[in-house]
Design a protein around this motif. Sequence first.
Motif, PDB file in Angstrom:
ATOM      1  N   LEU A 167       0.946  -1.167  -0.060  1.00 54.94           N
ATOM      2  CA  LEU A 167      -0.009   0.013   0.019  1.00 54.94           C
ATOM      3  C   LEU A 167       0.955   1.237  -0.131  1.00 54.94           C
ATOM      4  O   LEU A 167       0.276   2.222  -0.650  1.00 54.94           O
ATOM      5  N   ALA A 168       2.002   1.255   0.705  1.00 58.35           N
ATOM      6  CA  ALA A 168       2.681   2.457   0.507  1.00 58.35           C
ATOM      7  C   ALA A 168       3.427   2.561  -0.809  1.00 58.35           C
ATOM      8  O   ALA A 168       3.754   3.483  -1.347  1.00 58.35           O
ATOM      9  N   LYS A 169       4.028   1.291  -1.307  1.00 52.16           N
ATOM     10  CA  LYS A 169       4.310   1.593  -2.465  1.00 52.16           C
ATOM     11  C   LYS A 169       3.316   2.036  -3.701  1.00 52.16           C
ATOM     12  O   LYS A 169       3.841   2.838  -4.400  1.00 52.16           O
ATOM     13  N   LYS A 170       2.254   1.951  -3.459  1.00 52.02           N
ATOM     14  CA  LYS A 170       1.216   2.386  -4.353  1.00 52.02           C
ATOM     15  C   LYS A 170       0.810   3.947  -3.813  1.00 52.02           C
ATOM     16  O   LYS A 170       0.079   4.349  -4.671  1.00 52.02           O
ATOM     17  N   ALA A 171       1.597   4.386  -2.989  1.00 53.53           N
ATOM     18  CA  ALA A 171       1.379   5.737  -2.440  1.00 53.53           C
ATOM     19  C   ALA A 171       0.157   5.885  -1.736  1.00 53.53           C
ATOM     20  O   ALA A 171      -0.633   6.906  -1.914  1.00 53.53           O
ATOM     21  N   TRP A 172      -0.666   4.873  -1.203  1.00 54.89           N
ATOM     22  CA  TRP A 172      -2.050   5.066  -0.476  1.00 54.89           C
ATOM     23  C   TRP A 172      -1.691   5.273   0.853  1.00 54.89           C
ATOM     24  O   TRP A 172      -2.748   5.905   1.580  1.00 54.89           O
ATOM     25  N   VAL A 173      -0.819   4.706   1.500  1.00 54.10           N
ATOM     26  CA  VAL A 173      -0.413   5.001   2.975  1.00 54.10           C
ATOM     27  C   VAL A 173       0.992   5.492   3.069  1.00 54.10           C
ATOM     28  O   VAL A 173       1.367   5.116   1.963  1.00 54.10           O
ATOM     29  N   GLU A 174       1.294   6.099   4.039  1.00 54.82           N
ATOM     30  CA  GLU A 174       2.827   6.299   4.515  1.00 54.82           C
ATOM     31  C   GLU A 174       2.665   5.965   5.872  1.00 54.82           C
ATOM     32  O   GLU A 174       1.918   5.879   6.717  1.00 54.82           O
ATOM     33  N   ARG A 175       4.099   5.696   6.199  1.00 55.95           N
ATOM     34  CA  ARG A 175       4.584   5.386   7.819  1.00 55.95           C
ATOM     35  C   ARG A 175       5.188   6.520   8.115  1.00 55.95           C
ATOM     36  O   ARG A 175       6.041   7.319   7.306  1.00 55.95           O
ATOM     37  N   GLN A 176       4.830   6.887   9.227  1.00 53.97           N
ATOM     38  CA  GLN A 176       5.146   8.128  10.050  1.00 53.97           C
ATOM     39  C   GLN A 176       6.007   7.917  11.492  1.00 53.97           C
ATOM     40  O   GLN A 176       5.479   6.902  12.020  1.00 53.97           O
ATOM     41  N   GLU A 177       7.204   8.284  11.559  1.00 55.75           N
ATOM     42  CA  GLU A 177       7.742   8.079  12.828  1.00 55.75           C
ATOM     43  C   GLU A 177       6.956   8.573  13.957  1.00 55.75           C
ATOM     44  O   GLU A 177       6.275   9.657  13.913  1.00 55.75           O
ATOM     45  N   ILE A 178       7.102   7.788  15.201  1.00 53.80           N
ATOM     46  CA  ILE A 178       6.376   8.277  16.197  1.00 53.80           C
ATOM     47  C   ILE A 178       7.380   8.696  17.147  1.00 53.80           C
ATOM     48  O   ILE A 178       8.273   8.286  17.610  1.00 53.80           O
ATOM     49  N   ALA A 179       7.071  10.015  18.064  1.00 50.18           N
ATOM     50  CA  ALA A 179       8.124  10.795  18.596  1.00 50.18           C
ATOM     51  C   ALA A 179       8.424   9.858  19.861  1.00 50.18           C
ATOM     52  O   ALA A 179       7.587   9.291  20.390  1.00 50.18           O
ATOM     53  N   ASN A 180       9.482   9.702  20.241  1.00 50.19           N
ATOM     54  CA  ASN A 180      10.171   9.167  21.558  1.00 50.19           C
ATOM     55  C   ASN A 180      10.133   7.601  21.083  1.00 50.19           C
ATOM     56  O   ASN A 180      10.049   6.954  22.338  1.00 50.19           O
ATOM     57  N   ASP A 181       9.834   7.062  19.972  1.00 53.79           N
ATOM     58  CA  ASP A 181       9.808   5.629  19.883  1.00 53.79           C
ATOM     59  C   ASP A 181      10.400   5.329  18.317  1.00 53.79           C
ATOM     60  O   ASP A 181       9.488   5.497  17.701  1.00 53.79           O
ATOM     61  N   ARG A 182      11.535   5.111  18.479  1.00 57.12           N
ATOM     62  CA  ARG A 182      12.322   4.804  17.083  1.00 57.12           C
ATOM     63  C   ARG A 182      12.021   3.513  16.281  1.00 57.12           C
ATOM     64  O   ARG A 182      12.207   3.262  15.322  1.00 57.12           O
ATOM     65  N   ARG A 183      11.424   2.520  17.244  1.00 58.68           N
ATOM     66  CA  ARG A 183      11.032   1.102  16.672  1.00 58.68           C
ATOM     67  C   ARG A 183       9.673   1.216  16.173  1.00 58.68           C
ATOM     68  O   ARG A 183       9.255   0.262  15.491  1.00 58.68           O
ATOM     69  N   ALA A 184       8.720   2.115  16.437  1.00 63.52           N
ATOM     70  CA  ALA A 184       7.532   1.987  15.877  1.00 63.52           C
ATOM     71  C   ALA A 184       7.179   3.415  15.080  1.00 63.52           C
ATOM     72  O   ALA A 184       7.925   4.383  14.978  1.00 63.52           O
ATOM     73  N   TYR A 185       6.173   3.292  14.277  1.00 66.33           N
ATOM     74  CA  TYR A 185       5.567   4.263  13.388  1.00 66.33           C
ATOM     75  C   TYR A 185       3.995   4.062  13.394  1.00 66.33           C
ATOM     76  O   TYR A 185       3.563   3.110  13.527  1.00 66.33           O
ATOM     77  N   GLN A 186       3.490   5.165  12.806  1.00 65.56           N
ATOM     78  CA  GLN A 186       2.127   5.087  12.496  1.00 65.56           C
ATOM     79  C   GLN A 186       1.784   5.143  11.251  1.00 65.56           C
ATOM     80  O   GLN A 186       2.545   5.372  10.403  1.00 65.56           O
ATOM     81  N   VAL A 187       0.697   4.464  10.881  1.00 63.49           N
ATOM     82  CA  VAL A 187       0.447   4.553   9.473  1.00 63.49           C
ATOM     83  C   VAL A 187      -0.955   5.362   9.043  1.00 63.49           C
ATOM     84  O   VAL A 187      -1.885   5.376   9.864  1.00 63.49           O
ATOM     85  N   GLY A 195      -4.573   7.886  -0.916  1.00 58.88           N
ATOM     86  CA  GLY A 195      -5.461   6.906  -0.123  1.00 58.88           C
ATOM     87  C   GLY A 195      -6.845   7.352   0.390  1.00 58.88           C
ATOM     88  O   GLY A 195      -7.815   6.617   0.042  1.00 58.88           O
ATOM     89  N   LYS A 196      -6.919   8.597   0.908  1.00 54.70           N
ATOM     90  CA  LYS A 196      -8.132   9.332   1.245  1.00 54.70           C
ATOM     91  C   LYS A 196      -9.124   9.112   0.126  1.00 54.70           C
ATOM     92  O   LYS A 196     -10.245   8.780   0.026  1.00 54.70           O
ATOM     93  N   ASP A 197      -8.704   9.666  -1.071  1.00 54.32           N
ATOM     94  CA  ASP A 197      -9.597  10.063  -2.353  1.00 54.32           C
ATOM     95  C   ASP A 197      -9.948   8.212  -2.611  1.00 54.32           C
ATOM     96  O   ASP A 197     -11.088   8.108  -3.150  1.00 54.32           O
ATOM     97  N   LEU A 198      -8.966   7.264  -2.770  1.00 51.22           N
ATOM     98  CA  LEU A 198      -9.487   5.900  -3.130  1.00 51.22           C
ATOM     99  C   LEU A 198     -10.545   5.480  -2.008  1.00 51.22           C
ATOM    100  O   LEU A 198     -11.507   4.857  -2.543  1.00 51.22           O
TER     101      LEU A 198
END
Length: 146
Positions: free
Chosen positions: A78-98, A104-107
Amino acid sequence: MKDLVLEDVYVYLLERTIREIKRDFNRRLKATYPDLSITSDQWVILKRISEREALNQREVAAVTGKDPASITRTLDLLAKKAWVERQEIANDRRAYQVVLTDEGKDLVERLTPLAKETREAGLNGIAAEEFEQFKLTLNKIFENVS
């Protein structure tokens, strides 16, 4: 002792119904957007993400009922298709939010009517009371095995 026939096993009936609902959605999708490459499982993930501000990968797995490994593969796609992106979560280098991208919203906005059509087709001829009882029964089965 005679075994139950498959048509009397509720798990079989559920799986058969889910398969056919997915097929119906995919038929509608191909008819409306023949060049769009998305599966019903990818759609569910996009829809779930759209219902929240942002989710981490574990939360996406939990709210879609999918295993984390398949979620990772699907999110990569889904990220490759540019429908989602991963964003870093402050103070947690191991996790990210999607989060959904604008594409993606348009789809999600474009495909939601198709999902509603599929749902309405499945509920054709089923009274509201029958559907409420069906939901109660499914939730009871879920509770029994959880």
